[in-house]
Design a protein around this motif. Structure first.
Motif, PDB file in Angstrom:
ATOM      1  N   ILE A 265       5.795  12.698   7.912  1.00 38.32           N
ATOM      2  CA  ILE A 265       5.566  11.675   6.872  1.00 38.32           C
ATOM      3  C   ILE A 265       6.235  12.589   5.586  1.00 38.32           C
ATOM      4  CG2 ILE A 265       4.053  10.485   8.012  1.00 38.32           C
ATOM      5  CD1 ILE A 265       1.768  12.025   7.267  1.00 38.32           C
TER       6      ILE A 265
ATOM      7  N   GLN B 132       4.661   3.796  21.106  1.00 36.67           N
ATOM      8  CA  GLN B 132       3.875   4.668  21.761  1.00 36.67           C
ATOM      9  C   GLN B 132       3.346   4.116  23.144  1.00 36.67           C
ATOM     10  OE1 GLN B 132       3.731   7.761  18.820  1.00 36.67           O
ATOM     11  NE2 GLN B 132       3.513   7.599  21.190  1.00 36.67           N
TER      12      GLN B 132
ATOM     13  N   LEU C 246      -7.025  -0.484  14.979  1.00 34.61           N
ATOM     14  CA  LEU C 246      -6.263  -1.636  15.677  1.00 34.61           C
ATOM     15  C   LEU C 246      -5.382  -0.985  16.384  1.00 34.61           C
ATOM     16  CD1 LEU C 246      -5.444  -4.568  15.874  1.00 34.61           C
ATOM     17  CD2 LEU C 246      -3.859  -4.080  13.935  1.00 34.61           C
TER      18      LEU C 246
ATOM     19  N   SER D 264      -6.269  10.431   1.962  1.00 34.46           N
ATOM     20  CA  SER D 264      -6.444   9.034   1.426  1.00 34.46           C
ATOM     21  C   SER D 264      -5.278   7.963   2.383  1.00 34.46           C
ATOM     22  CB  SER D 264      -6.360   9.174   0.065  1.00 34.46           C
ATOM     23  OG  SER D 264      -5.192   9.480  -0.234  1.00 34.46           O
TER      24      SER D 264
ATOM     25  N   PRO E 235      -2.833  12.472  14.934  1.00 32.65           N
ATOM     26  CA  PRO E 235      -1.686  11.274  15.262  1.00 32.65           C
ATOM     27  C   PRO E 235      -1.744  10.266  14.196  1.00 32.65           C
ATOM     28  CG  PRO E 235      -4.112  10.975  16.593  1.00 32.65           C
ATOM     29  CD  PRO E 235      -4.136  12.461  15.769  1.00 32.65           C
TER      30      PRO E 235
ATOM     31  N   ARG F  17      -5.995  -0.200  -0.836  1.00 27.10           N
ATOM     32  CA  ARG F  17      -6.587  -0.162   0.597  1.00 27.10           C
ATOM     33  C   ARG F  17      -7.827  -0.617   0.745  1.00 27.10           C
ATOM     34  NH1 ARG F  17      -5.293   4.549   4.292  1.00 27.10           N
ATOM     35  NH2 ARG F  17      -7.065   4.869   5.384  1.00 27.10           N
TER      36      ARG F  17
ATOM     37  N   VAL G  33       4.992  -1.046   9.447  1.00 27.38           N
ATOM     38  CA  VAL G  33       4.280   0.351   9.933  1.00 27.38           C
ATOM     39  C   VAL G  33       3.380   0.091  11.209  1.00 27.38           C
ATOM     40  CG1 VAL G  33       4.512   1.359   7.560  1.00 27.38           C
ATOM     41  CG2 VAL G  33       2.306   0.065   8.228  1.00 27.38           C
TER      42      VAL G  33
ATOM     43  N   LEU H 244       3.901  16.096  11.387  1.00 29.17           N
ATOM     44  CA  LEU H 244       2.905  15.989  12.444  1.00 29.17           C
ATOM     45  C   LEU H 244       3.414  16.302  14.017  1.00 29.17           C
ATOM     46  CD1 LEU H 244       0.990  12.957  11.224  1.00 29.17           C
ATOM     47  CD2 LEU H 244       0.712  15.166  10.500  1.00 29.17           C
TER      48      LEU H 244
ATOM     49  N   LEU I 148       0.705  -1.277  -0.091  1.00 27.88           N
ATOM     50  CA  LEU I 148       0.028   0.162   0.119  1.00 27.88           C
ATOM     51  C   LEU I 148       0.882   1.215   0.098  1.00 27.88           C
ATOM     52  CD1 LEU I 148      -2.940   0.907   0.310  1.00 27.88           C
ATOM     53  CD2 LEU I 148      -2.617   0.639   2.870  1.00 27.88           C
TER      54      LEU I 148
ATOM     55  N   CYS J 163      -3.699   6.561   8.460  1.00 29.46           N
ATOM     56  CA  CYS J 163      -3.349   5.346   8.901  1.00 29.46           C
ATOM     57  C   CYS J 163      -4.554   4.224   8.831  1.00 29.46           C
ATOM     58  CB  CYS J 163      -2.928   5.212  10.527  1.00 29.46           C
ATOM     59  SG  CYS J 163      -2.397   3.720  11.355  1.00 29.46           S
ATOM     60  N   LEU J 164      -4.168   3.217   8.407  1.00 27.79           N
ATOM     61  CA  LEU J 164      -5.361   2.078   8.361  1.00 27.79           C
ATOM     62  C   LEU J 164      -5.298   1.402   9.297  1.00 27.79           C
ATOM     63  CD1 LEU J 164      -7.388   1.276   5.795  1.00 27.79           C
ATOM     64  CD2 LEU J 164      -5.397  -0.179   5.077  1.00 27.79           C
ATOM     65  N   GLY J 165      -4.516   1.319  10.250  1.00 28.07           N
ATOM     66  CA  GLY J 165      -4.379   0.686  11.348  1.00 28.07           C
ATOM     67  C   GLY J 165      -4.840   1.428  12.565  1.00 28.07           C
TER      68      GLY J 165
ATOM     69  N   THR K 249       5.754   1.003  15.916  1.00 29.49           N
ATOM     70  CA  THR K 249       4.943   2.453  16.033  1.00 29.49           C
ATOM     71  C   THR K 249       4.391   2.157  17.470  1.00 29.49           C
ATOM     72  OG1 THR K 249       3.578   1.677  14.306  1.00 29.49           O
ATOM     73  CG2 THR K 249       4.718   3.850  13.941  1.00 29.49           C
ATOM     74  N   THR K 250       3.375   1.081  17.484  1.00 26.98           N
ATOM     75  CA  THR K 250       2.406   0.801  18.437  1.00 26.98           C
ATOM     76  C   THR K 250       3.301   0.384  19.888  1.00 26.98           C
ATOM     77  OG1 THR K 250       1.126  -0.010  16.874  1.00 26.98           O
ATOM     78  CG2 THR K 250       0.356  -0.484  19.158  1.00 26.98           C
TER      79      THR K 250
ATOM     80  N   LEU L 236       2.305  -4.251   7.036  1.00 25.66           N
ATOM     81  CA  LEU L 236       1.375  -4.228   8.088  1.00 25.66           C
ATOM     82  C   LEU L 236       2.710  -4.396   9.224  1.00 25.66           C
ATOM     83  CD1 LEU L 236      -1.837  -6.043   7.596  1.00 25.66           C
ATOM     84  CD2 LEU L 236      -1.362  -3.569   7.465  1.00 25.66           C
TER      85      LEU L 236
HETATM   86  C1  HEM Z   1       0.043   4.230  17.354  1.00 23.44           C
HETATM   87  C2  HEM Z   1       0.289   3.731  16.559  1.00 23.44           C
HETATM   88  C3  HEM Z   1       0.323   4.208  15.207  1.00 23.44           C
HETATM   89  C4  HEM Z   1       0.563   5.307  14.591  1.00 23.44           C
HETATM   90  C5  HEM Z   1       1.121   6.369  15.623  1.00 23.44           C
HETATM   91  C6  HEM Z   1       0.482   5.386  13.338  1.00 23.44           C
HETATM   92  C7  HEM Z   1       0.814   6.496  12.523  1.00 23.44           C
HETATM   93  C8  HEM Z   1       0.287   6.493  11.188  1.00 23.44           C
HETATM   94  C9  HEM Z   1       0.434   7.708  10.043  1.00 23.44           C
HETATM   95  C10 HEM Z   1       0.534   9.010  10.601  1.00 23.44           C
HETATM   96  C11 HEM Z   1       0.222   7.154   8.885  1.00 23.44           C
HETATM   97  C12 HEM Z   1       0.195   8.040   7.839  1.00 23.44           C
HETATM   98  C13 HEM Z   1       1.205   8.009   6.756  1.00 23.44           C
HETATM   99  C14 HEM Z   1       1.146   8.886   5.424  1.00 23.44           C
HETATM  100  O1  HEM Z   1       0.240   9.735   5.417  1.00 23.44           O
HETATM  101  O2  HEM Z   1       2.091   8.592   4.600  1.00 23.44           O
HETATM  102  C15 HEM Z   1       0.051   5.881   9.071  1.00 23.44           C
HETATM  103  C16 HEM Z   1      -0.033   5.001   7.903  1.00 23.44           C
HETATM  104  C17 HEM Z   1      -0.230   3.623   7.883  1.00 23.44           C
HETATM  105  N1  HEM Z   1      -0.551   2.898   9.197  1.00 23.44           N
HETATM  106 FE1  HEM Z   1      -0.360   3.450  10.732  1.00 23.44          FE
HETATM  107  N2  HEM Z   1       0.263   4.211  12.689  1.00 23.44           N
HETATM  108  C18 HEM Z   1       0.167   3.048  13.772  1.00 23.44           C
HETATM  109  C19 HEM Z   1      -0.355   1.964  14.150  1.00 23.44           C
HETATM  110  C20 HEM Z   1      -0.636   1.201  13.000  1.00 23.44           C
HETATM  111  C21 HEM Z   1      -1.101  -0.313  12.949  1.00 23.44           C
HETATM  112  C22 HEM Z   1      -1.267  -0.835  14.420  1.00 23.44           C
HETATM  113  C23 HEM Z   1      -1.191  -0.603  11.615  1.00 23.44           C
HETATM  114  C24 HEM Z   1      -1.809  -1.909  11.224  1.00 23.44           C
HETATM  115  C25 HEM Z   1      -1.333  -3.041  11.554  1.00 23.44           C
HETATM  116  C26 HEM Z   1      -1.052   0.461  10.797  1.00 23.44           C
HETATM  117  C27 HEM Z   1      -1.044   0.454   9.367  1.00 23.44           C
HETATM  118  C28 HEM Z   1      -0.923   1.464   8.670  1.00 23.44           C
HETATM  119  C29 HEM Z   1      -0.921   1.498   7.177  1.00 23.44           C
HETATM  120  C30 HEM Z   1      -1.267   0.377   6.487  1.00 23.44           C
HETATM  121  C31 HEM Z   1      -0.576   2.725   6.807  1.00 23.44           C
HETATM  122  C32 HEM Z   1      -0.545   3.120   5.249  1.00 23.44           C
HETATM  123  C33 HEM Z   1      -2.027   3.831   4.781  1.00 23.44           C
HETATM  124  C34 HEM Z   1      -1.923   4.216   3.334  1.00 23.44           C
HETATM  125  O3  HEM Z   1      -0.832   4.804   2.906  1.00 23.44           O
HETATM  126  O4  HEM Z   1      -3.241   4.283   2.804  1.00 23.44           O
HETATM  127  N3  HEM Z   1      -0.664   1.734  11.670  1.00 23.44           N
HETATM  128  N4  HEM Z   1       0.234   5.323  10.286  1.00 23.44           N
END
Ligand code: HEM
Length: 444
Positions: free
Chosen positions: A311, A264, A382, A374, A369, A95, A256, A336, A83, A377-379, A260-261, A253
C-alpha cells in the motif's frame, strides 16, 4: 536513499509490473527490508517490509504520511469524496459514515443473500467439468456487492451493472500510471472507452440513489440494512449527504472490495487443494462450524498468496528511519506481502500451513492482512464473513479437484495478483444439482 537495483528504470518498471512478487522478494533478499526501486510514473519508491517500519508508517507516525496523495492515480474512478482521497479530519468523518454499514453486526445480515448467491453460481458447475474459480468468484463477489451491500434489486439495473462493472474495473494500467494517456482521440482509444463506461455506471448509480431517496422520504420504514439505506439515513442526514458523495462511496467499495475478495477466494482453493491434509481439515471445520480453523486457513491463503502486495504512502514531512532521513515527498510502498513472506518472521514461508494461525496466531505486527492504523480495511469484517460463507457453501455442496498438478503461477493483472489459470479445478461431485445435500444456512 536506501540501496536498490541498479537496473535502468524502464527495466525495473517492467519487472515491477509483470512479476512484482518475484522482483520484490529478490530485492528483499539482496538489500534487506528497506530498499529503493525506480518506477516510471512514480520515480523513486522506498519499500518498507519490516514490522517496526510498517508500524511506524501506519500507526505511530501516521500523521507524517499522506495516503490520499498515494491514491491520486485512481481519483478519476473513485471520485474526490472517496475515503481513499482523504486524510486527517475529512478522512475521519467520511470513515465514520461508512463504519456502521460495514460493521460486523450489520454485515451478519448479508449472510443469507451471500449463501443464495454462492448457490446460484454452484448450480452452473456440472460434475466432470472444469471451472476457473476466479471467474466464478468475480461474479459472486460482484453480486454480493450490488445486491447485499448496495441493496440494488431492480432487475434491469442489476443486469446492466453485472455487465458493466467488470469492464470498468478491468482498467488499462497505462491509464492509471500515465495521466498523459488519459486523452480522447475523437471518441476512440482506451480513455474514451473508459469514460463512456464510467458515465453509464454513474447514470445507473445516480438513478438508484434518486429512487431510494424518494422511497425513504415517502416511507422511512422502508430502509434496509444495506450501505445506501444506512448512508441515506433519516430526515436531516438524508439532506446532508449529496448524490456525488454517495456515488463516490459506492464506487470506492466496488473498486477496493470486490476483486480483492474474489482473488483471495480463488487463491484459497488453489492453496488448500494443493496442501496435504488441508482440505480435510477445512471440510471438518465447515462441518463442525469451527470458524477459528476456517479463518486460520483463510489467513494462511492471504499470507502465502496476497491479492495485492503493498500500500502506498507519501511523506508530508521529513522522516527518519533505518539510519536515513527521508525528505518530504518521498513515496513509500508499505509491503504487507513482503512482510508476510519473510523467512525470519514466518519460517518456511512458501509452505501453506493452517497450523501457523491455529491454535496460536503469529504476533499481530507480523501479519497485517487488512493493514493497520486509521486506514485499516473498513471492509475486513465483511470480507471475512463473505469468504467464510462462500467457502462453506461450496464445500457443503461440491467436491473439487485440481485441474493440474503444477501450482498456479502468480500473474499481475493491474494491481491484482491473480492465479495464472484462474484457479482451475475439476468438479467431481455436485450435490446441489443431484439434490443430495440439504445444507442448512451458514451462520456467522
Ligand atoms: C480479502 C479481501 C480484502 C483485503 C485483503 C483488503 C485489504 C485492505 C488493505 C490492506 C487496506 C489498507 C489500505 C491502506 O492502508 O492504504 C484496505 C483498505 C480498505 N478496504 Fe479492504 N480489503 C479486502 C476487502 C474489502 C472489502 C470487501 C471492502 C468493502 C466492501 C473493503 C473496503 C476497504 C476500504 C473502504 C478501505 C479504505 C479504508 C480507509 O482508507 O480508511 N475491503 N483493504
Amino acid at each position: 536513499m536506501p540501496p536498490g537495483p541498479r537496473l535502468p528504470a524502464v527495466v525495473q518498471t517492467l519487472l515491477w509490473a509483470v512479476a512484482p512478487v518475484k522482483f520484490g522478494k529478490a530485492c528483499m533478499r539482496r538489500y534487506g527490508s528497506l530498499f529503493t526501486v525506480r518506477i516510471l510514473g512514480f520515480g523513486e519508491v522506498v519499500y518498507i517490509c519490516a514490522p517496526t517500519g510498517i508500524r511506524r508508517i501506519l500507526r505511530d507516525d501516521a500523521g507524517n504520511f499522506d495516503a490520499a496523495a498515494a491514491n491520486e492515480s485512481i481519483r478519476f474512478v473513485v471520485g474526490g469524496y472517496s475515503l481513499l482521497m482523504a486524510d486527517g479530519a475529512a478522512h475521519t468523518s467520511r470513515r465514520k459514515a461508512l463504519t456502521r454499514p460495514l460493521h460486523g453486526d450489520n454485515v451478519a445480515a448479508y449472510v443469507e443473500v451471500m449463501v443464495s448467491i454462492a448457490e446460484q453460481e454452484v448450480r452452473r458447475w456440472r460434475a466432470g467439468h472444469r471451472v476457473r474459480l476466479l471467474g466464478s468468484f468475480q461474479r459472486v463477489t460482484l453480486e454480493v456487492m450490488i445486491r447485499a451491500v448496495f441493496g440494488i434489486t431492480g432487475s434491469a439495473r442489476l443486469s446492466r451493472l453485472r455487465e458493466l462493472v467488470p469492464r470498468l474495473l478491468d482498467l488499462d494500467p497505462v491509464i492509471i500510471l500515465l495521466p498523459s494517456a488519459r486523452r480522447d482521440f475523437g471518441g476512440f482509444g482506451p480513455w474514451a472507452g473508459f469514460q463512456r463506461l464510467l458515465r453509464e455506471v454513474d447514470r445507473i448509480i445516480y438513478a438508484e440513489i434518486a429512487d431510494r431517496r424518494a422511497q425513504l422520504t415517502a416511507d422511512p420504514a422502508s430502509a434496509g440494512g444495506d450501505v445506501l439505506s444506512i448512508l441515506l439515513g433519516r430526515g436531516q442526514d438524508r439532506e446532508n449527504i449529496t448524490d456525488t458523495e454517495l456515488r463516490d462511496h459506492l464506487v470506492t467499495l466496488l473498486a477496493v472490495g470486490q476483486e480483492t475478495t474474489a482473488t483471495q477466494l480463488a487463491w484459497f482453493f488453489e492453496r488448500v487443494l494443493r496442501a496435504p491434509g488441508a482440505l480435510q481439515r477445512v471440510r471438518a471445520a465447515v462441518d463442525g462450524e469451527d470458524w477459528k480453523v476456517l479463518d486460520a486457513a483463510i489467513h494462511e491463503a492471504i499470507r502465502t498468496r496476497p491479492a495485492t502486495l503493498d500500500i502506498g504512502r507519501i511523506a508530508v514531512r521529513p522522516w527518519e528511519y533505518g539510519g536515513y532521513l527521508f525528505p518530504a515527498g518521498t513515496m513509500f510502498a508499505v509491503s504487507l506481502g513482503l512482510l508476510h513472506s519473510s523467512s525470519e518472521l514466518h519460517p518456511e514461508p512458501e509452505i501453506y500451513s493452517i497450523e501457523r494461525f491455529f491454535p496460536a496466531e503469529p504476533p499481530s505486527a507480523h501479519f497485517l492482512p487488512f493493514g493497520g492504523g486509521s486506514h485499516r480495511c473498513l471492509g475486513a469484517s465483511l470480507a471475512m464473513v463473505e469468504m467464510r460463507t462462500i467457502i462453506s457453501t461450496i464445500l457443503r455442496h461440491v467436491r473439487l479437484e485440481l485441474a493440474a498438478t503444477a501450482p498456479e503461477r502468480v500473474m499481475a493483472k493491474g494491481p491484482m495478483l491473480v492465479p495464472r489459470r484462474g484457479a482451475e479445478v475439476v468438479v467431481t461431485e455436485n450435490h446441489l444439482l443431484s439434490g443430495a445435500t440439504p445444507a442448512g444456512p451458514v451462520r456467522e
